[in-house]
Design a protein around this motif. Sequence first.
Motif, PDB file in Angstrom:
ATOM      1  N   VAL A  40       0.706  -1.185  -0.087  1.00 28.75           N
ATOM      2  CA  VAL A  40       0.074   0.098  -0.039  1.00 28.75           C
ATOM      3  C   VAL A  40       0.981   1.201  -0.058  1.00 28.75           C
ATOM      4  N   HIS A  41       0.639   2.046  -0.833  1.00 33.16           N
ATOM      5  CA  HIS A  41       1.421   3.411  -1.032  1.00 33.16           C
ATOM      6  C   HIS A  41       0.389   4.234  -0.785  1.00 33.16           C
ATOM      7  N   GLN A  42       0.597   5.341   0.092  1.00 33.13           N
ATOM      8  CA  GLN A  42      -0.313   6.468   0.534  1.00 33.13           C
ATOM      9  C   GLN A  42       0.161   7.819  -0.279  1.00 33.13           C
ATOM     10  N   ALA A  43      -0.693   8.326  -1.178  1.00 33.04           N
ATOM     11  CA  ALA A  43      -0.046   9.709  -1.606  1.00 33.04           C
ATOM     12  C   ALA A  43      -1.284  10.780  -1.329  1.00 33.04           C
TER      13      ALA A  43
ATOM     14  N   LEU B 299      -1.252  -0.562   8.817  1.00 35.15           N
ATOM     15  CA  LEU B 299      -0.463   0.243   8.350  1.00 35.15           C
ATOM     16  C   LEU B 299       0.531   0.931   9.561  1.00 35.15           C
ATOM     17  N   SER B 300       1.834   0.989   8.948  1.00 37.14           N
ATOM     18  CA  SER B 300       2.481   1.242  10.255  1.00 37.14           C
ATOM     19  C   SER B 300       3.784   2.538   9.325  1.00 37.14           C
ATOM     20  N   PRO B 301       3.848   3.569   9.835  1.00 40.40           N
ATOM     21  CA  PRO B 301       3.023   4.247  10.844  1.00 40.40           C
ATOM     22  C   PRO B 301       1.571   4.535  10.329  1.00 40.40           C
ATOM     23  N   ALA B 302       0.664   4.883  11.380  1.00 37.77           N
ATOM     24  CA  ALA B 302      -0.608   5.353  11.127  1.00 37.77           C
ATOM     25  C   ALA B 302      -0.564   6.678  10.551  1.00 37.77           C
ATOM     26  N   THR B 303      -1.523   6.814   9.687  1.00 37.70           N
ATOM     27  CA  THR B 303      -1.527   8.020   9.014  1.00 37.70           C
ATOM     28  C   THR B 303      -2.618   8.996   9.724  1.00 37.70           C
ATOM     29  N   ARG B 304      -2.549  10.271   9.094  1.00 40.71           N
ATOM     30  CA  ARG B 304      -3.528  11.176   9.673  1.00 40.71           C
ATOM     31  C   ARG B 304      -5.121  10.962   9.069  1.00 40.71           C
TER      32      ARG B 304
ATOM     33  N   ILE C  13      -7.067   2.562  -4.901  1.00 36.94           N
ATOM     34  CA  ILE C  13      -6.828   2.325  -6.416  1.00 36.94           C
ATOM     35  C   ILE C  13      -6.170   0.842  -6.665  1.00 36.94           C
ATOM     36  N   ASN C  14      -6.648   0.440  -7.414  1.00 36.68           N
ATOM     37  CA  ASN C  14      -5.702  -0.996  -7.822  1.00 36.68           C
ATOM     38  C   ASN C  14      -4.574  -0.686  -8.378  1.00 36.68           C
ATOM     39  N   GLY C  15      -3.493  -1.019  -7.785  1.00 37.78           N
ATOM     40  CA  GLY C  15      -2.275  -0.470  -8.571  1.00 37.78           C
ATOM     41  C   GLY C  15      -1.727  -1.103  -9.758  1.00 37.78           C
TER      42      GLY C  15
END
Length: 226
Positions: free
Chosen positions: A157-160, A198-203, A211-213
Amino acid sequence: MAAPMFAFLLGLSWLVLTPVCIWLLFGRGHRGLLRVTGALTLVALQTATMITGFTERSARIPAQTVAVRDPRAAVGADANGPAGAQAGQAPRAAASATPSAAPTPAPTPAPSGQPACDSRVPNPEAVRLSFHGRALHGLTVYWPASPAQCDTATVAVHQAGHRLRIWLREGAEARQHEGARNVPVRVEQGMASLSLRLSPATRHRRRYVAINGHTGDKIPLRSRIS
């Protein structure tokens, strides 16, 4: 040598005497003696021709019989000799070499280390987000289970910002993306799922988009899966 010469002379006689005999038979003013001479000459030529034909035919029959029978006798003699034995062995060797006589190869057993599950890239149908207070600390991905469902899957999982791009693959562990982890898979009522912390947790943000990568398609967000 005499027979061909006689045949040649007979043919020459036909060529020369035939017009003379016709003239004697049908010429004007010829009496009976001349006509009889012409007729007898034609009869003599015809008789000589028939006798010559019968003589040549009777002379050719024994030679033809010998020519026809000799190969059969030769074949019979060869069959009883060493050549005949080799000829008899050749068809048997050819028959033994045919593909139908060859033994059927046994199927190659599968390697012992080959995975028994269906390694594939599934298409997620839903994502449920987990929050702790105002922080996003985990998510659960759902997709249709297969008959040969794997027990584990690799997920990254990539978060942007508010976008969560998810790469999912069942079966063999394939860490092609940063942060990819191999986690267990659960199957309930035909749906497979996995949970990832998820590590670390996000705001926490108001609107997240999953989205399917692999395909770039959006994955619906659900608070509860029925």
